[in-house]
Design an enzyme around this catalytic site. Structure first.
Site, PDB file in Angstrom:
ATOM      1  N   ASN A 150      55.034  73.809  45.874  1.00 50.50           N
ATOM      2  CA  ASN A 150      54.531  74.887  45.018  1.00 50.50           C
ATOM      3  C   ASN A 150      53.176  75.443  45.452  1.00 50.50           C
ATOM      4  O   ASN A 150      52.844  76.579  45.124  1.00 50.50           O
ATOM      5  CB  ASN A 150      54.485  74.432  43.552  1.00 50.50           C
ATOM      6  CG  ASN A 150      53.554  73.268  43.319  1.00 50.50           C
ATOM      7  OD1 ASN A 150      53.459  72.350  44.141  1.00 50.50           O
ATOM      8  ND2 ASN A 150      52.848  73.279  42.205  1.00 50.50           N
ATOM      9  N   GLU A 188      48.928  62.685  42.605  1.00 52.67           N
ATOM     10  CA  GLU A 188      48.933  63.705  41.563  1.00 52.67           C
ATOM     11  C   GLU A 188      50.389  64.043  41.282  1.00 52.67           C
ATOM     12  O   GLU A 188      51.130  64.406  42.190  1.00 52.67           O
ATOM     13  CB  GLU A 188      48.163  64.949  42.006  1.00 52.67           C
ATOM     14  CG  GLU A 188      46.682  64.707  42.229  1.00 52.67           C
ATOM     15  CD  GLU A 188      45.936  64.287  40.983  1.00 52.67           C
ATOM     16  OE1 GLU A 188      46.446  64.539  39.863  1.00 52.67           O
ATOM     17  OE2 GLU A 188      44.856  63.691  41.116  1.00 52.67           O
ATOM     18  N   CYS A 214      51.720  72.424  38.210  1.00 58.47           N
ATOM     19  CA  CYS A 214      51.654  71.203  37.409  1.00 58.47           C
ATOM     20  C   CYS A 214      50.644  71.313  36.283  1.00 58.47           C
ATOM     21  O   CYS A 214      50.712  70.570  35.300  1.00 58.47           O
ATOM     22  CB  CYS A 214      51.331  70.001  38.289  1.00 58.47           C
ATOM     23  SG  CYS A 214      49.805  70.166  39.242  1.00 58.47           S
ATOM     24  N   GLU A 264      40.906  64.013  43.440  1.00 56.24           N
ATOM     25  CA  GLU A 264      40.907  64.900  44.592  1.00 56.24           C
ATOM     26  C   GLU A 264      39.836  65.970  44.421  1.00 56.24           C
ATOM     27  O   GLU A 264      39.337  66.214  43.333  1.00 56.24           O
ATOM     28  CB  GLU A 264      42.275  65.566  44.758  1.00 56.24           C
ATOM     29  CG  GLU A 264      43.385  64.585  45.083  1.00 56.24           C
ATOM     30  CD  GLU A 264      44.661  65.281  45.524  1.00 56.24           C
ATOM     31  OE1 GLU A 264      44.859  65.404  46.745  1.00 56.24           O
ATOM     32  OE2 GLU A 264      45.439  65.695  44.648  1.00 56.24           O
TER      33      GLU A 264
END
Length: 478
Positions: free
Chosen positions: A148, A246, A280, A458
């Site tokens: 994505n 993640e 997400c 991150e």
């Protein structure tokens, strides 16, 4: 011509190949891409291991120059590469260009971070003894990235990995190899030594698994589904490797009675069905209090019905296609689940025909939803948003926190009291006030809680925690 894997500084044919198809136009074959097998993945790991001593001892300036080169070229080619991204993944062109721009900015940021890998020098509690803490590369890093965000996520994993002196093996998503290949081609001309960065395209069950089981891979950074993440985590951690993950999101957005309605609608729709809902961080659970619920629902439906799903490169498209046929079927199945659960499809959810054959779906708003419904609790990853009603702020907060996923959350309100309380009491790793939950900066930590994330954060300076290992040394002068 087949686009090849990149191993030890050379372009290498794969064990197989696959066509990359434009989801906006199934007749448009973007290119043919190599597929690596386990043996080639092993070769890439071996190359990264051999290159590690030289790269970890390279000067910070050499690392900075290489990363700055990549960032500069990404920004210079953002329109060209943004168009490629939109063809491959299905984002509308403005979003494709925006993602390439973000990738360039990330590389520029970590070019400077390469020069700022500071340590600590402190006096010991023992007389005459000094203590220093330094941060060294964790080693060979495997990167497993999703479809994505096909260049932004590889960028925000690869750039810090390289900045802190690690060597890299990247396995991009099977659906979106073009942007990973383009990024690798730029890296191949950045001046980094052979073996420092390697690209192995192919199925996760083969290439990804090889990265996870190999004792020569010191750390694995993964972005993807919760179920795959669990497998990755168990495999890597069992052998003592370092893991960063993640995964899913089902982000809530609370809208209180005192919210600015126009802003709330923009947050609700802009943070959910835009980008085809394939983020997400999307706020797919809208939780409204009674005084604004009905107005908000009407406004959300009106705003959503005005959106046009179409070819990613076409003028007038507000959102592009769903990424592939499988995801389109998933979206449709959840709409049926919502109906079966007693919710009401207020608009959208139909397949849409355009001039080209593609995976087009009209964005959908679901009303009469509750937090116990399956379509509300499980991540759909499509242009579908559900509206729930809460009795008051406290009830809305309880609903927002009642989820196994806790990546991002938001609240729309004019009340500083409620905004500050929500920031302190939301379970999620990121909180937005009067903003969509989707949309983050690259210079601050990114990550969630519960099943959304695992390991250290991150992006920003927080990336150092994963990509380095601290060493504490004591000295007694004699």
């Amino acid at each position: 011509m087949t686009r090849q894997n990149f191993i030890n500084g050379a372009w290498v044919s794969g064990a197989g190949e696959t066509e990359n198809v434009n989801p906006s136009d199934l007749s448009d074959i973007i290119d043919v891409y190599a597929q690596a097998d386990a043996g080639q993945a092993g070769d890439a790991i071996a190359a990264a291991r051999a290159a590690l001593p030289g790269w970890r001892s390279a000067s910070p300036q050499a690392r900075a120059d290489a990363l700055d080169f990549v960032g500069t070229e990404l920004l210079a080619r953002k329109e060209e590469l943004g168009r490629l991204l939109s063809r491959e993944e299905g984002k509308i062109l403005a979003e494709g260009i925006g993602e390439v721009t973000r990738a360039g900015q990330v590389f520029k940021f970590y070019a400077q971070e390469a020069l700022r890998v500071a340590g600590e020098f402190v006096p010991s509690i023992r007389a005459g003894v000094t203590a220093d803490v330094r941060y060294e590369p964790v080693g060979v890093v495997g990167l497993i990235t999703p479809w994505n965000f096909p260049v932004a996520i590889p960028a925000w994993k690869a750039a810090p990995a390289l900045a802190y002196g690690n060597t890299v093996v990247l396995k991009p998503a099977e659906l979106t190899p073009a942007m990973a290949w383009a990024l690798t081609e730029i890296l191949s001309r950045s001046g980094i030594p052979d073996g420092v960065f390697n690209l192995v395209m192919g199925p996760g069950r083969v290439v990804g698994n090889t990265l996870c089981v190999s004792e020569d891979v010191d750390a694995v950074s993964f972005t993807g589904s919760v179920s795959t993440g669990q497998t990755v985590r168990e495999t890597v951690a069992t052998r003592g490797g370092k893991v960063q993950e993640e995964m899913g999101g089902k982000s809530p957005l609370i809208v209180l009675d005192d919210a600015d309605l126009e802003n709330a609608v923009g947050c609700a729709i802009g943070g959910s069905v835009i980008s085809t809902g394939q983020r997400c961080t999307s706020n797919t659970r809208i939780i409204a209090t009674p005084g604004i619920h009905d107005q908000l629902l009407d406004a959300m439906v009106q705003r959503t019905e005005a959106l046009r799903a179409g070819h990613a490169l076409a003028d007038g498209s507000d959102l592009g296609p769903v990424v592939d046929a499988r995801q389109l079927k998933v979206n449709e199945s959840y709409l049926q689940i919502a109906r079966d659960e007693g919710a009401e499809i207020m608009c959208g959810g139909e397949r849409v025909e355009r001039d080209t054959e593609g995976f087009f779906m009209s964005p959908s708003v679901i009303g009469q939803a509750t937090n116990q419904m399956r379509h509300v609790r499980e991540e759909i990853f499509g242009p579908v948003v559900s509206l729930l009603k809460a009795d008051d702020y406290d009830h809305a907060l309880a609903i927002a926190n009642d989820s196994d996923l806790a990546l991002s959350s938001g609240i729309c309100t004019r009340s500083l009291k409620h905004a500050e309380h929500f920031k302190a009491h939301s379970d999620s790793g990121m909180v937005m006030v009067n903003l969509p939950t989707a949309g983050v900066d690259y210079h601050v930590p990114f990550g969630g809680r519960k099943k959304s994330s695992y390991g250290s954060r991150e992006q920003g300076r927080a990336a150092r925690e994963f990509f380095t290992s601290s060493k504490t040394s004591y000295t007694l002068p004699v």
